[in-house]
Write a protein that holds these residues in place. Structure first.
Motif, PDB file in Angstrom:
ATOM      1  N   ASN A  21     -12.602  -0.472  -4.605  1.00  0.00           N
ATOM      2  CA  ASN A  21     -13.519  -0.340  -3.477  1.00  0.00           C
ATOM      3  C   ASN A  21     -14.783   0.402  -3.909  1.00  0.00           C
ATOM      4  O   ASN A  21     -14.807   1.100  -4.918  1.00  0.00           O
ATOM      5  N   LEU A  48       0.825  -1.205   0.000  1.00  0.00           N
ATOM      6  CA  LEU A  48       0.000   0.000   0.000  1.00  0.00           C
ATOM      7  C   LEU A  48       0.862   1.259   0.000  1.00  0.00           C
ATOM      8  O   LEU A  48       0.554   2.233  -0.701  1.00  0.00           O
ATOM      9  N   GLN A  69      -8.152  -4.664   3.491  1.00  0.00           N
ATOM     10  CA  GLN A  69      -8.851  -4.816   2.213  1.00  0.00           C
ATOM     11  C   GLN A  69     -10.371  -4.657   2.342  1.00  0.00           C
ATOM     12  O   GLN A  69     -11.145  -5.542   1.943  1.00  0.00           O
ATOM     13  N   LEU A  77      -7.127   1.009   4.254  1.00  0.00           N
ATOM     14  CA  LEU A  77      -7.181  -0.046   3.244  1.00  0.00           C
ATOM     15  C   LEU A  77      -6.477  -1.330   3.678  1.00  0.00           C
ATOM     16  O   LEU A  77      -6.538  -2.339   2.961  1.00  0.00           O
ATOM     17  N   SER A  85      -7.257   0.862  -8.713  1.00  0.00           N
ATOM     18  CA  SER A  85      -6.460  -0.317  -8.388  1.00  0.00           C
ATOM     19  C   SER A  85      -7.157  -1.237  -7.398  1.00  0.00           C
ATOM     20  O   SER A  85      -7.186  -2.464  -7.563  1.00  0.00           O
ATOM     21  N   GLU A  86      -7.769  -0.652  -6.357  1.00  0.00           N
ATOM     22  CA  GLU A  86      -8.368  -1.443  -5.278  1.00  0.00           C
ATOM     23  C   GLU A  86      -9.810  -1.848  -5.557  1.00  0.00           C
ATOM     24  O   GLU A  86     -10.313  -2.817  -4.997  1.00  0.00           O
TER      25      GLU A  86
END
Length: 273
Positions: free
Chosen positions: A202, A134, A168, A165, A199-200
């Motif tokens: 969310n 991260l 996750q 984050l 990228s994540e």
């Protein structure tokens, strides 16, 4: 013709919502015994992977709504469901970032990112690789052994985002995270956040006072009235991604920003009438 953005939005409409907010109201009682109605009859669905911003006047209940989604406050009326389950308290799969980074000054950057592991009594070694990944993601490679006071405000907020984050979370709730930053750093952080979100993947709910910031980042912008806050309109933002700061100078961007500003201005006039 259907654009990639509208097709993506249509997919989200068909999917079951991550959050379903139905008829939510919130009343606070002051120390003097007075009742303050912060929110009134708020209903909204938020889909998986969606970036939703909320704008509105100060005191309209934006932060109150975020706290209820995070399980840090309970509605006075109505219901909030996360994937079909009523929200009754904080959850491991929901990360929260506030306006102030609130890093612990006696811990290094790495140890600050790993605080959620300590709270959950998870061995740091299990999440240390994730923490380093991260820090790389937000451009803080090599700063893991620094202390908060050695970082700029923007760098501290990046650490706070990494901390949120770490485990996750499927959902990231952000309460004016860049409000205290200077304009240049804020612009940089908006681009950085867009890259992290891509990228994540969310689901993000983002509270802001800045209409241009909301339009730049969001799939949808929720425009709220003065207190007691209710939803005036939800604007779907059909602009290509990834978005750049130069987009703020385009006519398409200006149409969305002006629409949100007009709604807020009318709300102010109505409230004062």
């Amino acid at each position: 013709m259907e654009t990639a953005s509208t097709a993506k939005a249509a997919d989200r409409v068909d999917a079951a919502p991550v959050f379903r907010i139905e008829g939510v109201a919130k009343t606070y009682r002051t120390r003097q015994g007075e009742s303050i109605r912060a929110l009134e009859s708020v209903s909204l669905d938020i889909a998986a992977g969606e970036f939703v911003s909320v704008v509105g006047p100060s005191g309209c209940g934006k932060s109150t709504l975020l706290k209820m989604l995070a399980g840090l406050a309970a509605p006075s009326a109505g219901s909030i469901r996360h994937r079909g389950q009523r929200v009754h308290g904080p959850r491991d799969d929901i990360g929260v970032v506030f306006q102030e980074a609130t890093l612990l000054p006696w811990l290094t950057v790495l140890r600050n990112v790993l605080v959620p592991a300590d709270v959950a009594r998870i061995r740091r070694s299990k999440l240390s690789s994730r923490a380093f990944d991260l820090l790389d993601l937000v451009g803080l490679r090599g700063f893991h052994d620094k202390y908060p006071q050695e970082l700029s405000g923007g760098m501290q907020q990046r650490v706070a985002i990494c901390r949120a984050l770490l485990r996750q979370p499927a959902v990231l709730l952000m309460d004016e995270p860049f409000g205290a930053l200077d304009a240049l750093t804020r612009d940089q952080m908006n681009i950085e956040l867009q890259r992290i979100w891509a990228s994540e993947r969310n689901t993000v709910l983002f509270i802001t006072h800045s209409i241009p910031e909301a339009v730049l980042l969001s799939d949808r912008v929720v425009v709220m009235s003065r207190r007691p806050g209710c939803i005036l309109e939800v604007l779907s933002i059909d602009l290509p991604r990834p978005r750049t700061l130069d987009m703020a100078n385009t006519s398409a961007f200006g149409v969305y920003a002006q629409k949100a500003r007009t709604l807020l201005d009318r709300a102010e006039v109505t409230a004062d009438a």
